[in-house]
Design a protein around this motif. Structure first.
Motif, PDB file in Angstrom:
ATOM      1  N   ASN A   1       0.811  -1.221   0.000  1.00 11.72           N
ATOM      2  CA  ASN A   1       0.000   0.000   0.000  1.00 11.72           C
ATOM      3  C   ASN A   1       0.844   1.272   0.000  1.00 11.72           C
ATOM      4  O   ASN A   1       0.515   2.245  -0.664  1.00 11.72           O
ATOM      5  CB  ASN A   1      -0.911   0.039   1.239  1.00 11.72           C
ATOM      6  CG  ASN A   1      -1.987  -1.027   1.187  1.00 11.72           C
ATOM      7  OD1 ASN A   1      -2.203  -1.631   0.141  1.00 11.72           O
ATOM      8  ND2 ASN A   1      -2.637  -1.270   2.301  1.00 11.72           N
ATOM      9  N   THR A   2       1.905   1.251   0.772  1.00 10.94           N
ATOM     10  CA  THR A   2       2.697   2.474   0.935  1.00 10.94           C
ATOM     11  C   THR A   2       3.951   2.411   0.074  1.00 10.94           C
ATOM     12  O   THR A   2       4.293   1.361  -0.485  1.00 10.94           O
ATOM     13  CB  THR A   2       3.108   2.652   2.403  1.00 10.94           C
ATOM     14  OG1 THR A   2       3.954   1.550   2.753  1.00 10.94           O
ATOM     15  CG2 THR A   2       1.902   2.658   3.337  1.00 10.94           C
ATOM     16  N   LEU A   3       4.649   3.547   0.030  1.00 14.81           N
ATOM     17  CA  LEU A   3       5.902   3.607  -0.722  1.00 14.81           C
ATOM     18  C   LEU A   3       6.925   2.643  -0.108  1.00 14.81           C
ATOM     19  O   LEU A   3       7.676   1.976  -0.829  1.00 14.81           O
ATOM     20  CB  LEU A   3       6.429   5.044  -0.667  1.00 14.81           C
ATOM     21  CG  LEU A   3       7.364   5.486  -1.786  1.00 14.81           C
ATOM     22  CD1 LEU A   3       6.771   5.242  -3.144  1.00 14.81           C
ATOM     23  CD2 LEU A   3       7.724   6.956  -1.615  1.00 14.81           C
TER      24      LEU A   3
ATOM     25  N   GLU B   1      -1.208   6.928   4.272  1.00 13.36           N
ATOM     26  CA  GLU B   1      -0.735   5.532   4.207  1.00 13.36           C
ATOM     27  C   GLU B   1      -1.072   4.878   2.871  1.00 13.36           C
ATOM     28  O   GLU B   1      -1.375   3.692   2.805  1.00 13.36           O
ATOM     29  CB  GLU B   1      -1.285   4.702   5.379  1.00 13.36           C
ATOM     30  CG  GLU B   1      -0.779   5.170   6.729  1.00 13.36           C
ATOM     31  CD  GLU B   1      -1.391   4.425   7.891  1.00 13.36           C
ATOM     32  OE1 GLU B   1      -1.766   3.260   7.713  1.00 13.36           O
ATOM     33  OE2 GLU B   1      -1.494   5.040   8.969  1.00 13.36           O
ATOM     34  N   THR B   2      -1.056   5.686   1.840  1.00 14.46           N
ATOM     35  CA  THR B   2      -1.121   5.145   0.479  1.00 14.46           C
ATOM     36  C   THR B   2       0.122   5.655  -0.251  1.00 14.46           C
ATOM     37  O   THR B   2       0.686   6.692   0.132  1.00 14.46           O
ATOM     38  CB  THR B   2      -2.369   5.615  -0.290  1.00 14.46           C
ATOM     39  OG1 THR B   2      -2.349   7.049  -0.376  1.00 14.46           O
ATOM     40  CG2 THR B   2      -3.657   5.183   0.394  1.00 14.46           C
ATOM     41  N   TYR B   3       0.515   4.956  -1.287  1.00 13.84           N
ATOM     42  CA  TYR B   3       1.786   5.305  -1.943  1.00 13.84           C
ATOM     43  C   TYR B   3       1.749   6.693  -2.574  1.00 13.84           C
ATOM     44  O   TYR B   3       2.755   7.406  -2.548  1.00 13.84           O
ATOM     45  CB  TYR B   3       2.185   4.237  -2.962  1.00 13.84           C
ATOM     46  CG  TYR B   3       1.126   3.933  -3.987  1.00 13.84           C
ATOM     47  CD1 TYR B   3       0.084   3.047  -3.694  1.00 13.84           C
ATOM     48  CD2 TYR B   3       1.132   4.530  -5.235  1.00 13.84           C
ATOM     49  CE1 TYR B   3      -0.904   2.765  -4.611  1.00 13.84           C
ATOM     50  CE2 TYR B   3       0.157   4.261  -6.156  1.00 13.84           C
ATOM     51  CZ  TYR B   3      -0.863   3.382  -5.845  1.00 13.84           C
ATOM     52  OH  TYR B   3      -1.852   3.126  -6.760  1.00 13.84           O
ATOM     53  N   LEU B   4       0.584   7.111  -3.096  1.00 10.88           N
ATOM     54  CA  LEU B   4       0.536   8.455  -3.704  1.00 10.88           C
ATOM     55  C   LEU B   4       0.660   9.529  -2.627  1.00 10.88           C
ATOM     56  O   LEU B   4       1.296  10.563  -2.834  1.00 10.88           O
ATOM     57  CB  LEU B   4      -0.755   8.638  -4.491  1.00 10.88           C
ATOM     58  CG  LEU B   4      -0.844   7.918  -5.839  1.00 10.88           C
ATOM     59  CD1 LEU B   4      -2.066   8.379  -6.603  1.00 10.88           C
ATOM     60  CD2 LEU B   4       0.394   8.123  -6.683  1.00 10.88           C
ATOM     61  N   SER B   5       0.037   9.265  -1.478  1.00 14.20           N
ATOM     62  CA  SER B   5       0.147  10.201  -0.365  1.00 14.20           C
ATOM     63  C   SER B   5       1.607  10.282   0.092  1.00 14.20           C
ATOM     64  O   SER B   5       2.131  11.368   0.371  1.00 14.20           O
ATOM     65  CB  SER B   5      -0.749   9.737   0.775  1.00 14.20           C
ATOM     66  OG  SER B   5      -0.636  10.585   1.868  1.00 14.20           O
ATOM     67  N   ASP B   6       2.267   9.138   0.153  1.00 11.61           N
ATOM     68  CA  ASP B   6       3.687   9.108   0.546  1.00 11.61           C
ATOM     69  C   ASP B   6       4.548   9.910  -0.429  1.00 11.61           C
ATOM     70  O   ASP B   6       5.471  10.627  -0.028  1.00 11.61           O
ATOM     71  CB  ASP B   6       4.193   7.665   0.599  1.00 11.61           C
ATOM     72  CG  ASP B   6       3.588   6.897   1.767  1.00 11.61           C
ATOM     73  OD1 ASP B   6       2.987   7.545   2.658  1.00 11.61           O
ATOM     74  OD2 ASP B   6       3.695   5.660   1.779  1.00 11.61           O
ATOM     75  N   LEU B   7       4.237   9.751  -1.739  1.00 13.50           N
ATOM     76  CA  LEU B   7       4.994  10.507  -2.751  1.00 13.50           C
ATOM     77  C   LEU B   7       4.820  12.009  -2.525  1.00 13.50           C
ATOM     78  O   LEU B   7       5.778  12.781  -2.585  1.00 13.50           O
ATOM     79  CB  LEU B   7       4.505  10.154  -4.156  1.00 13.50           C
ATOM     80  CG  LEU B   7       4.962   8.839  -4.773  1.00 13.50           C
ATOM     81  CD1 LEU B   7       4.377   8.698  -6.171  1.00 13.50           C
ATOM     82  CD2 LEU B   7       6.476   8.741  -4.836  1.00 13.50           C
TER      83      LEU B   7
END
Lengths: 331, 334
Positions: free
Chosen positions: B157-159, B226-232
């Protein structure tokens, strides 16, 4: 005022009060994404969005409930619901097909076509097919209609699964959300005017044919003996019910149980006479759907919003079983 | 022989000639022999067809690059394999692995595995993203019997999950300390250095405020924390405008309350970056929120944005560009 009329009057007043309470609750309630629940009259922007939700729920709820009343009279089956004729599955099929075409042709249009137009076209198209196949000797036959409706629904279901299988990941989730039913706060004025007009005109036609529906529910021979021509009546009921269902599905997706439960709830309070029942069912449908929307505002699941169809099913399912077991659903 | 004559009264090959006269015993033996030859010939042809050896050498668990036969049940893992130049080693894929040529056979998906096809493909490695319950028990049994090595990731889910998944690929495919393992690890290092360069470049010219990442309009569906786009987004110096975690539905009223100063719509279907964000935004674009007033509204049309995999590198580049554009936007004078 005769006792029955008095009961009906009180019942209608009771339903109006319930509708009023649910509308007030929907206008006041808000749970923010951190989970804090507030009951307050807020600024005009938020209120405008809440009003839109109320109107969408009212139009969809009334349309489904009146459609349920018409179909229960048409099919002489108290367990008939607006979706028995395949309108919702036809609408869902059209939506999933449009989504697939958009994704495969790389068209970005109104965020994946969750538009009212494909749903309306799909619902009306499916009803047209059911109408053509559900005739016997040139007139609509209730049993053929149900059977054809079930088969067409099953075929549409298979095709929905087929296109769902082809859809990209993100769109699958969108389709599932739409199929659970949503009370959209972003419905445009034109959508509300069109579907609202359909709901009003459909309800008016249903009221006009109230006494004929009373006679039609007695049985073919009894209806004919009092000079009622069943063929044209069934055609009118089918067309009106179909158009009402299509409008509701186009506006809010295929929300389950409203068209089944609202007529029974109204029948329980007001009795079986269709002239009053149409009005009562419409009010019950409005109250049920707005109430479900209030529930979706109050109940928090990981900070997100639950689709309203989840709540109508949670309320409607047990109510349906109760009606079935207690025998109160029989008109 | 008598039985032949008894139950074969109407059949000329069971004892009678077409003209009705009886076959001699010698003729019957000849006919039976001819039938036997035909049967044997048919069996031989079928055996040759069935045993045609177009299968590669099968190896157990960790092998060399030339022996690898990978089946991937996860589009995210498949995408990573393609970016690590392992595309040619993939012999089977899931329905959703669209980053591969369509002639690579589909072996079902996580919930519905086509075991027959899986057996035909004779993989050496099966890579999959599993639910909390783990991999299918039947698959595990088969893998043990056949010596297939299974690489499974429960959550991507995350980066950090993506990096963990990609960095584990060499461990699953190759022997530790082997040349292939080192080469693959180097490739992964190169990919991640590229991502680091994008994420940690000079941030002063980029928008550093909250951004709402929307992927559906009404109801509004967002990429939460806690999603990859949010992490980016966070790695690029901005922040997620919502506190919800994961993928969530919000109402338009929620968005109105959040009042995000910037909105990015994640479009999936189009690779056409010229699409008008206001056309896509629909009712969201009519809300009285800061993002609308400042026109910090953009569309990210990259199919990789939907896949938690190595494709996030190109997504990061696009996000950086969008945040740079947002920084130019100012509140118009009333």
């Amino acid at each position: 005022m005769r006792p029955l009329a008095k009961r009906q009057f009180l019942g209608l007043c009771c339903l109006v009060v319930i509708v009023g309470l649910t509308v007030i609750a929907r206008l006041l309630v808000y749970r923010d994404i951190s989970g804090v629940l507030t009951w307050e009259w807020t600024g005009s922007d938020a209120m405008s969005l809440r009003w839109t939700a109320v109107r969408v729920a009212a139009i969809a709820g009334a349309s489904l409930a009146v459609s349920g009343v018409l179909l229960q009279a048409l099919l002489r089956n108290p367990l008939a619901s607006p979706y028995i004729l395949g309108a919702s599955s036809g609408a869902a099929l059209a939506v999933v097909m449009v989504m697939y075409l958009q994704s495969s042709l790389a068209i970005t249009w109104n965020l994946r076509g969750m538009d009212t137009m494909p749903a309306a076209v799909g619902a009306v198209g499916t009803l047209g097919v059911v109408y053509l196949l559900g005739q016997k000797r040139g007139w609509l036959d209730p049993i053929s209609l149900v059977l054809v409706g079930v088969v067409v629904t099953a075929i549409c279901g298979a095709l929905i699964m087929f296109f769902h299988h082809l859809l990209p990941h993100g769109l699958k989730a969108d389709l599932v959300t739409w199929m659970m039913g949503i009370i959209r706060q972003g419905a445009s004025t034109s959508e509300l005017i069109i579907t609202g007009s359909i709901a009003l005109i459909g309800s008016a036609i249903a009221l006009f044919f109230g006494r004929a529906m009373d006679a039609a529910t007695l049985g073919d021979d009894e209806a004919r003996s009092i000079g009622l021509s069943l063929g044209p009546l069934r055609l009118v009921l089918f067309v009106v019910a179909g158009i009402l269902t299509s409008a509701a599905v186009a506006l809010a997706g295929p929300i389950g149980f409203v068209g089944l439960i609202a007529p029974h709830a109204a029948r329980l309070i007001l009795g079986p006479k269709h002239t009053v029942l149409v009005v009562g069912a419409a009010l019950a449908g409005i109250a049920l759907l707005i109430g479900a929307d209030v529930a979706s505002q109050i109940i928090s699941v990981q900070g997100g919003r639950m689709p309203v169809g989840v709540f109508t099913a949670l309320i409607g399912g047990p109510a349906f079983i109760w009606l079935l077991r207690s025998g109160r659903g029989r008109s | 022989m008598t039985s032949l004559f008894q139950d074969g009264m109407k059949c000329h090959y069971h004892g009678y000639r077409p003209n009705g006269t009886i076959y001699t015993m010698g003729e019957i033996r000849l006919i039976r022999l001819r039938h036997l030859w035909v049967i044997l010939l048919y069996m031989a042809v079928m055996a040759i067809v069935g045993c045609r050896n177009d299968d590669p050498e099968v190896v157990n668990s960790a092998g060399t690059a030339s022996q690898l036969r990978i089946v991937s049940f996860s589009p995210a893992i498949t995408r990573a394999l393609v970016d690590l130049d392992l595309e040619e080693k993939i012999v089977g894929r899931s329905t959703f692995c669209t980053s591969l040529p369509t002639d690579i056979p589909v072996v079902g998906d996580l919930l519905q595995i086509n075991y027959e096809r899986l057996l035909e493909l004779q993989p050496t490695h099966i890579l999959m993203q599993t639910s909390r319950e783990g991999a299918d028990t039947r698959l595990l049994e088969l893998a043990e019997q056949k010596g297939w090595k299974i690489g499974q990731w429960s959550r991507i889910n995350t980066l950090a999950d993506i990096e963990r998944m990609v960095r584990a690929i060499p461990d699953v495919l190759y022997e530790q300390e082997s040349g292939e393992h080192h080469r693959m690890s180097d490739k992964i290092d190169t990919l991640w250095r590229r991502l680091d360069r994008i994420l940690h470049a000079e941030a002063s010219d980029r928008w550093q405020g909250p951004v709402l990442l929307v992927h559906h309009i009404d109801p509004v569906a967002v990429f939460g924390r806690e999603t990859y786009l949010s992490d980016l987004l966070i790695a690029l110096g901005a922040s997620n405008a919502t506190e919800v975690t994961g993928w969530q539905n919000l109402s338009l009223e929620d968005v109105s309350h959040l009042n995000p100063p910037a909105v990015i719509i994640i479009a999936e279907t189009s690779e056409d970056s010229s699409v008008d964000p206001w056309e896509l935004a629909g009712p969201l674009g009519k809300l009285k929120i800061e993002a609308v007033q400042t026109r910090r509204f953009a569309v990210l049309s990259n199919p990789d944005a939907w896949l938690p995999s190595t494709g996030v590198i190109s997504v990061a580049e696009e996000l950086r560009e969008i945040l740079h554009q947002f920084n130019q936007s100012t509140i118009p004078e009333q």
